[in-house]
Scaffold this motif. Structure first.
Motif, short mmCIF file in Angstrom:
data_model
loop_
_atom_site.label_atom_id
_atom_site.label_comp_id
_atom_site.label_asym_id
_atom_site.label_seq_id
_atom_site.Cartn_x
_atom_site.Cartn_y
_atom_site.Cartn_z
N PRO A 83 37.28 44.66 35.79
CA PRO A 83 38.31 44.69 36.82
C PRO A 83 38.65 46.14 37.16
O PRO A 83 38.47 47.04 36.35
CB PRO A 83 39.51 44.01 36.12
N THR A 84 39.11 46.42 38.35
CA THR A 84 39.22 45.43 39.41
C THR A 84 37.98 45.50 40.30
O THR A 84 37.47 44.48 40.77
CB THR A 84 40.48 45.72 40.27
N LEU A 85 37.49 46.72 40.49
CA LEU A 85 36.49 46.92 41.53
C LEU A 85 35.08 46.50 41.13
O LEU A 85 34.24 46.24 41.99
CB LEU A 85 36.52 48.37 41.99
N GLY A 86 34.82 46.40 39.84
CA GLY A 86 33.53 45.85 39.43
C GLY A 86 33.36 44.41 39.84
O GLY A 86 32.24 43.92 40.02
N LEU A 87 34.48 43.72 40.03
CA LEU A 87 34.44 42.33 40.48
C LEU A 87 34.04 42.21 41.94
O LEU A 87 33.73 41.11 42.41
CB LEU A 87 35.81 41.67 40.25
N SER A 88 34.05 43.33 42.68
CA SER A 88 33.62 43.30 44.08
C SER A 88 32.10 43.27 44.20
O SER A 88 31.57 42.78 45.20
CB SER A 88 34.16 44.54 44.83
N VAL A 89 31.39 43.80 43.21
CA VAL A 89 29.93 43.85 43.28
C VAL A 89 29.25 42.96 42.24
O VAL A 89 28.11 42.53 42.44
CB VAL A 89 29.43 45.31 43.14
N GLY A 90 29.94 42.69 41.14
CA GLY A 90 29.33 41.90 40.06
C GLY A 90 28.80 40.54 40.48
O GLY A 90 27.66 40.20 40.15
N PRO A 91 29.58 39.73 41.21
CA PRO A 91 29.08 38.41 41.60
C PRO A 91 27.81 38.46 42.45
O PRO A 91 26.90 37.64 42.25
CB PRO A 91 30.26 37.81 42.38
N GLY A 92 27.75 39.41 43.39
CA GLY A 92 26.56 39.52 44.23
C GLY A 92 25.33 39.90 43.43
O GLY A 92 24.23 39.38 43.66
N VAL A 93 25.49 40.81 42.48
CA VAL A 93 24.37 41.21 41.63
C VAL A 93 23.92 40.04 40.76
O VAL A 93 22.73 39.78 40.61
CB VAL A 93 24.75 42.43 40.77
N ALA A 94 24.88 39.34 40.18
CA ALA A 94 24.55 38.19 39.34
C ALA A 94 23.80 37.13 40.14
O ALA A 94 22.80 36.57 39.68
CB ALA A 94 25.82 37.60 38.74
N ARG A 95 24.28 36.86 41.35
CA ARG A 95 23.61 35.87 42.20
C ARG A 95 22.18 36.30 42.52
O ARG A 95 21.25 35.50 42.50
CB ARG A 95 24.42 35.67 43.49
N GLY A 96 22.02 37.61 42.80
CA GLY A 96 20.69 38.13 43.10
C GLY A 96 19.74 38.06 41.92
O GLY A 96 18.52 38.03 42.09
N CYS A 97 20.31 38.04 40.71
CA CYS A 97 19.49 37.92 39.50
C CYS A 97 19.23 36.46 39.13
O CYS A 97 18.63 36.19 38.08
CB CYS A 97 20.19 38.63 38.34
N GLY A 98 19.71 35.54 39.97
CA GLY A 98 19.48 34.13 39.71
C GLY A 98 20.49 33.49 38.80
O GLY A 98 20.29 32.36 38.34
N HIS A 99 21.59 34.18 38.53
CA HIS A 99 22.64 33.62 37.67
C HIS A 99 23.60 32.75 38.49
O HIS A 99 23.74 32.94 39.70
CB HIS A 99 23.42 34.74 36.99
N THR A 100 24.26 31.85 37.82
CA THR A 100 25.20 30.96 38.49
C THR A 100 26.65 31.40 38.33
O THR A 100 27.54 30.83 38.94
CB THR A 100 25.06 29.52 37.97
N ARG A 101 26.88 32.45 37.51
CA ARG A 101 28.25 32.91 37.28
C ARG A 101 28.20 34.30 36.66
O ARG A 101 27.13 34.77 36.24
CB ARG A 101 29.01 31.95 36.38
N ILE A 102 29.36 34.94 36.58
CA ILE A 102 29.53 36.16 35.82
C ILE A 102 30.52 35.90 34.69
O ILE A 102 31.17 34.84 34.65
CB ILE A 102 30.06 37.32 36.69
N VAL A 103 30.65 36.86 33.80
CA VAL A 103 31.75 36.85 32.83
C VAL A 103 32.69 37.97 33.23
O VAL A 103 32.36 39.15 33.10
CB VAL A 103 31.24 37.06 31.40
N PRO A 104 33.87 37.63 33.78
CA PRO A 104 34.81 38.66 34.20
C PRO A 104 35.74 39.08 33.06
O PRO A 104 36.26 38.24 32.33
CB PRO A 104 35.61 37.96 35.31
N LEU A 105 35.93 40.38 32.90
CA LEU A 105 36.98 40.87 32.03
C LEU A 105 38.25 40.98 32.86
O LEU A 105 38.19 40.98 34.09
CB LEU A 105 36.59 42.22 31.42
N GLY A 106 39.41 41.07 32.20
CA GLY A 106 40.67 41.10 32.95
C GLY A 106 41.71 41.99 32.30
O GLY A 106 41.59 42.36 31.13
N THR A 107 42.72 42.33 33.09
CA THR A 107 43.84 43.13 32.58
C THR A 107 45.14 42.33 32.53
O THR A 107 46.17 42.86 32.16
CB THR A 107 44.05 44.38 33.45
N SER A 108 45.07 41.08 32.94
CA SER A 108 46.24 40.20 32.91
C SER A 108 46.10 39.24 31.73
O SER A 108 45.15 38.46 31.66
CB SER A 108 46.35 39.43 34.22
#
Length: 221
Positions: A83-108
């Protein structure tokens, strides 16, 4: 200086300089991208800035495509996004790698979180203390025994990325590599112990009467 016009379109030509006035041009694949120069609190140095969640979709799509190509070469089993801004690019990269999800870390902190799965967090753009980085315990099984790639937008001091690596290590799921949009200066190299790829890289800048010049030896390899 307003940064509203930055990160919206690719540039046709490189920004004039050195010395640089307000912008510094980097290469994003075959494209040129102007980044605003932000003076640091000391008033005598500056860094080139990129904010993933301020970028246009046109620019972000190209950046995600390049990061995806780099990630595929690493062949991760799972992608962890900061978080926060890695979540702006992480899903697209994961999708491009053939993944169905990411594992997000959080600060809340959610009420079901375990404090043992958290570490202190500090960054150059959010210098205030008291924040922590959390891993949802429900996601732990997605990481166990997997080849992990950590994604963020910018690595600068390395504090945020080092915190994520420490958290994963404590969870028994060490990451093997990281990927960012920008590697900013070399300071992060002192605290990040895994290989880090990026779309572009930038040095530290020092003020001169005419603007800003790159400080020798600060461009990351």
């Amino acid at each position: 200086m307003s940064t509203l016009s930055f990160w919206q379109d690719f540039a046709r030509h490189r920004a004039p300089g050195p010395p640089y006035r307000t912008r510094y041009t980097v290469e994003a694949g075959r494209h040129l991208l102007d980044l605003p120069l932000r003076p640091l609190p000391d008033g005598t140095h500056a860094v080139a800035s990129f904010l993933a969640n301020h970028a246009s979709f046109t620019v972000l799509d190209v950046i995600v495509d390049i990061m995806t190509e780099q990630a595929r070469a690493f062949a991760p089993d799972v992608i962890v996004a900061l978080p926060t801004l890695g979540l702006s690019v992480g899903p697209g990269v994961a999708r491009g790698c053939g993944h169905t999800r990411i594992v997000p870390l959080g600060t809340s902190r959610k009420f079901w979180y375990d404090d043992a799965l958290s570490v202190p967090l500090r960054s150059i753009t959010s210098p205030g203390g008291g924040k922590r980085l959390y891993l949802d315990p429900n996601l732990l099984e997605l990481l166990q025994g997997r080849r992990i790639l950590v994604i963020d937008d910018v690595v600068s001091t390395g504090a945020s990325l080092a915190a994520a690596l420490e958290l994963l290590e404590h969870a028994g799921c060490p990451a093997q590599a990281a990927a960012c949009v920008m590697r900013q200066t070399r300071q992060w190299m002192q605290v990040v112990g895994v290989p880090v790829s990026s779309v572009f890289r930038t040095p530290l800048f020092s003020r001169v009467p005419e603007g800003w010049i790159a400080v020798e030896g600060t461009m990351p390899p």
